[in-house]
Design a protein around this motif. Structure first.
Motif: not given
Length: 320
Positions: A108-129
């Motif tokens: 949803d919009d919260r997940v999309k914004e979280s991923i965007t903000l994390a990417t902009e801030q240099g936070v590693a994004v991991l797809e996890t089971p």
């Protein structure tokens, strides 16, 4: 006729069956180095080794006798779980190392914004089971999103005097509250009703855990939490700074609706549901206030009692 080494002058022989001829390599073994000399502490039986063993034994015994230190969270981290909590933490640029996103979940919009903000801030994004995400969050309701953040950095109680938020200062202090969900709910109420911060004792009290972050629903990113070595002294310091300190208790002298103190800086002290306010804290309060409830319910938990008190104070301040 002698052959080989037996021809040498002075060659060794033996009376046993089968003559032993030559050195048998003994001289080569003698020429081989034995390495550096061990330290005195490493030599078995050496006085220095015995002293080192005694010192190590004494240090181990002292460590076992020493009480466990709370509040020392260097090197540790917390996991913020839930879409609202994670998004609010990223919006306020809380330092984070990893954003965990559940595999194959509905976004949803919260997940999309979280991923965007994390990417902009240099936070590693991991797809996890999802099973691994359950383990990381210790079974919390994560909604497919979790954020690993460093250990919470508590403010000093004096820092709450300088918080730049609108309205008269309003601080909530907790006395003996140990449930992190209550702390999270109180932080959320403080943010909703114009409070400026929360104070918790450093011992025998709840701390800012991932469960508290989750229950606060993002308010912990805006409301500072201070840790007091001695809650009574912190309350006395607030009194000297011009605050009026009220304690919530079922046997209060004044009922909350009759509290005519909404026009001055306040500290609201909340005790645990079972024990209430401790004796020293109760004696430090300027006024003990009760919340009128029906006889069906004997008491309110700390989170609900704080919300009711803060709402009443907020209404009184708006009215005045």
């Amino acid at each position: 006729m002698a052959t080989g080494n037996q021809r040498r002058r002075g060659a060794r022989t033996s009376n046993k069956k089968g003559a032993v001829v030559g050195s048998g390599g003994q001289r080569r073994k003698q020429l081989k180095g034995k390495g550096p000399t061990p330290r005195a502490e490493d030599r078995v039986g050496h006085p220095a080794a015995r002293r080192a063993a005694r010192d190590a034994k004494a240090a181990g015994a002292a460590a076992r006798r020493a009480p466990a230190r709370r509040g020392s969270t260097k090197g540790s981290s917390e996991v913020v779980a839930g879409r609202n909590s994670v998004l609010e933490a990223l919006r306020t640029h809380i330092p984070a190392s990893t954003l965990y996103v559940a595999s194959r979940m509905e976004s949803d919009d919260r997940v999309k914004e979280s991923i965007t903000l994390a990417t902009e801030q240099g936070v590693a994004v991991l797809e996890t089971p999802r099973t691994e995400l359950d383990r990381i969050t210790d079974g919390a309701v994560h909604q497919g999103l979790a954020l690993q953040v460093p250990a919470y950095e508590y403010a000093h109680p004096d820092d709450l005097l300088d918080v730049e938020l609108p309205g008269l200062p309003l601080i909530v202090a907790l006395d003996g509250v140990t449930d992190p969900r209550n702390l999270g709910a109180i932080i959320r109420s403080v943010g909703a009703f114009g409070g400026h911060g929360v104070v918790v004792p450093s011992r025998r009290s709840v701390g800012m855990t991932a469960s508290a972050w989750k229950t606060a629903a993002g308010a912990a990113a805006r409301i500072p939490v201070a840790q007091a070595t001695n809650l009574t002294r912190a309350l006395e310091a607030y009194r000297k700074a011009g605050f009026f300190v009220i304690g919530l208790d079922g046997d209060g002298d004044v009922e909350l609706p009759g509290l005519a103190l909404s026009d001055r800086p306040l500290v609201v002290v909340v005790g645990s549901e079972g024990k209430g306010l401790s004796r020293l804290v109760r004696e430090t309060c300027d006024q003990i206030v009760s919340i009128p409830i029906s006889g069906v319910t004997e008491s309110l938990n700390a989170g609900i009692a704080t919300a009711v008190a803060l709402y009443e104070i907020s209404v009184g301040r708006k009215r005045d």
